[in-house]
Design an enzyme around this catalytic site. Structure first.
Site, PDB file in Angstrom:
ATOM      1  N   ASN A   1      16.142  -2.113  64.492  1.00  0.00           N
ATOM      2  CA  ASN A   1      15.613  -3.427  64.126  1.00  0.00           C
ATOM      3  C   ASN A   1      16.276  -3.948  62.858  1.00  0.00           C
ATOM      4  O   ASN A   1      16.526  -5.155  62.731  1.00  0.00           O
ATOM      5  CB  ASN A   1      14.092  -3.372  63.964  1.00  0.00           C
ATOM      6  CG  ASN A   1      13.374  -3.663  65.267  1.00  0.00           C
ATOM      7  OD1 ASN A   1      13.597  -4.691  65.891  1.00  0.00           O
ATOM      8  ND2 ASN A   1      12.512  -2.743  65.678  1.00  0.00           N
TER       9      ASN A   1
ATOM     10  N   ARG B   1      -0.030   8.896  47.292  1.00  0.00           N
ATOM     11  CA  ARG B   1       0.472   7.709  47.999  1.00  0.00           C
ATOM     12  C   ARG B   1       0.546   6.512  47.048  1.00  0.00           C
ATOM     13  O   ARG B   1       1.467   5.695  47.109  1.00  0.00           O
ATOM     14  CB  ARG B   1      -0.460   7.401  49.176  1.00  0.00           C
ATOM     15  CG  ARG B   1       0.083   6.380  50.160  1.00  0.00           C
ATOM     16  CD  ARG B   1      -0.892   6.198  51.309  1.00  0.00           C
ATOM     17  NE  ARG B   1      -1.069   7.413  52.085  1.00  0.00           N
ATOM     18  CZ  ARG B   1      -0.273   7.804  53.060  1.00  0.00           C
ATOM     19  NH1 ARG B   1       0.775   7.059  53.379  1.00  0.00           N
ATOM     20  NH2 ARG B   1      -0.506   8.904  53.720  1.00  0.00           N
TER      21      ARG B   1
ATOM     22  N   MET C   1       7.828   4.817  58.237  1.00  0.00           N
ATOM     23  CA  MET C   1       6.750   5.704  58.672  1.00  0.00           C
ATOM     24  C   MET C   1       5.811   6.086  57.521  1.00  0.00           C
ATOM     25  O   MET C   1       5.547   7.262  57.255  1.00  0.00           O
ATOM     26  CB  MET C   1       7.339   6.957  59.330  1.00  0.00           C
ATOM     27  CG  MET C   1       8.278   6.647  60.483  1.00  0.00           C
ATOM     28  SD  MET C   1       7.541   5.569  61.749  1.00  0.00           S
ATOM     29  CE  MET C   1       6.325   6.669  62.443  1.00  0.00           C
TER      30      MET C   1
ATOM     31  N   ASN D   1       5.448  -6.462  59.865  1.00  0.00           N
ATOM     32  CA  ASN D   1       5.732  -5.263  60.644  1.00  0.00           C
ATOM     33  C   ASN D   1       5.959  -5.669  62.092  1.00  0.00           C
ATOM     34  O   ASN D   1       5.450  -6.694  62.548  1.00  0.00           O
ATOM     35  CB  ASN D   1       4.560  -4.286  60.575  1.00  0.00           C
ATOM     36  CG  ASN D   1       4.853  -2.976  61.287  1.00  0.00           C
ATOM     37  OD1 ASN D   1       5.918  -2.390  61.122  1.00  0.00           O
ATOM     38  ND2 ASN D   1       3.920  -2.511  62.087  1.00  0.00           N
TER      39      ASN D   1
ATOM     40  N   HIS E   1       5.547  -4.082  65.999  1.00  0.00           N
ATOM     41  CA  HIS E   1       4.838  -3.002  66.707  1.00  0.00           C
ATOM     42  C   HIS E   1       5.159  -3.087  68.197  1.00  0.00           C
ATOM     43  O   HIS E   1       5.149  -4.183  68.765  1.00  0.00           O
ATOM     44  CB  HIS E   1       3.333  -3.163  66.478  1.00  0.00           C
ATOM     45  CG  HIS E   1       2.512  -2.092  67.127  1.00  0.00           C
ATOM     46  ND1 HIS E   1       2.406  -0.834  66.587  1.00  0.00           N
ATOM     47  CD2 HIS E   1       1.795  -2.080  68.284  1.00  0.00           C
ATOM     48  CE1 HIS E   1       1.632  -0.095  67.382  1.00  0.00           C
ATOM     49  NE2 HIS E   1       1.258  -0.823  68.412  1.00  0.00           N
TER      50      HIS E   1
ATOM     51  N   ASP F   1      -2.362  -1.697  62.124  1.00  0.00           N
ATOM     52  CA  ASP F   1      -1.856  -2.714  63.054  1.00  0.00           C
ATOM     53  C   ASP F   1      -2.904  -3.783  63.343  1.00  0.00           C
ATOM     54  O   ASP F   1      -3.051  -4.250  64.487  1.00  0.00           O
ATOM     55  CB  ASP F   1      -1.384  -2.065  64.365  1.00  0.00           C
ATOM     56  CG  ASP F   1      -0.261  -1.067  64.141  1.00  0.00           C
ATOM     57  OD1 ASP F   1       0.623  -1.356  63.320  1.00  0.00           O
ATOM     58  OD2 ASP F   1      -0.267  -0.001  64.779  1.00  0.00           O
TER      59      ASP F   1
ATOM     60  N   VAL G   1      14.693  -4.422  73.261  1.00  0.00           N
ATOM     61  CA  VAL G   1      15.484  -5.636  73.466  1.00  0.00           C
ATOM     62  C   VAL G   1      14.720  -6.854  72.938  1.00  0.00           C
ATOM     63  O   VAL G   1      15.285  -7.714  72.247  1.00  0.00           O
ATOM     64  CB  VAL G   1      15.845  -5.814  74.953  1.00  0.00           C
ATOM     65  CG1 VAL G   1      16.487  -7.177  75.192  1.00  0.00           C
ATOM     66  CG2 VAL G   1      16.777  -4.707  75.420  1.00  0.00           C
TER      67      VAL G   1
END
Length: 201
Positions: free
Chosen positions: A13, A65, A90, A107, A109, A145, A172
């Protein structure tokens, strides 16, 4: 608008975004840095080949984190980043990171959200028996998400599909959809009101 692409792997991407930039079809967006949390990945080679700055920020070097995300924000600010595109990154981002780039973290997905969130979305679609799946570009929020949806593209699930075949056809569409969505945001055509997103023509 200065864009950072965050990666952890091969970067297909990312390559689609860089190709759009090279072709002059990324609008006001300009990729200024590619950041990986993993050293030596193919995505960094793609960025270097395109003449884009790279940074490696190994997450295992940070105790929490939050500490990693603080360093990540500092790295992006150093490059003047205004828009962040996750491309196979990730890592789950903390509220502190998202607060540094409000409604400016995107993002992609490999499913038609809200269906099949999380990991292994293609396998989820096959196991469910879905006849249609696809990909979604969305703003990132503090859920999995769950952020407002910017754009989607449908992909049929064909008889005899396995995960590899379905993944290839979804990719694609990802490679077409993601640069277009980045351009729309950078060109100021995307408006967010609550969970509703509108895109001006």
């Amino acid at each position: 608008m200065n864009v950072a692409v965050l990666v952890s792997g091969s970067g297909t991407n990312l390559q689609a975004i860089l190709d759009a930039q090279n072709a002059g079809t990324l609008g006001k967006a300009r990729v200024v840095v590619v950041v990986s949390n993993v050293a030596g990945v193919r995505a960094l080679e793609r960025a270097a080949a395109a003449g884009v700055a790279t940074e490696v920020l190994p997450h295992k070097q940070f105790a929490t984190r939050e500490a990693f995300d603080e360093a990540l924000v500092a790295t992006l600010k150093k490059h003047g980043v205004e828009l962040v595109a996750l491309a196979g990154f990730m890592r789950l981002l903390t509220p502190g990171f998202l607060g540094a780039f409000p409604e400016r973290v995107l993002n992609i997905h490999p499913a038609l959200l809200p269906a099949f969130p999380g990991v292994h979305s293609q396998k989820q679609a096959l196991d469910y028996g879905a006849r249609v799946t696809g990909c979604t570009v969305h703003f990132v929020d503090d859920g999995c998400d769950t952020g407002p949806i910017i754009a989607q593209a449908a992909v049929p699930v064909l008889d005899g599909d396995d995960v590899a075949a379905l993944t290839a056809r979804i990719l694609v569409e990802e490679h077409r959809l993601y640069p277009a969505a980045i351009r729309a945001v950078a060109d100021g055509r995307v408006r967010v009101r609550g969970r509703r997103v509108t895109i001006a023509s």
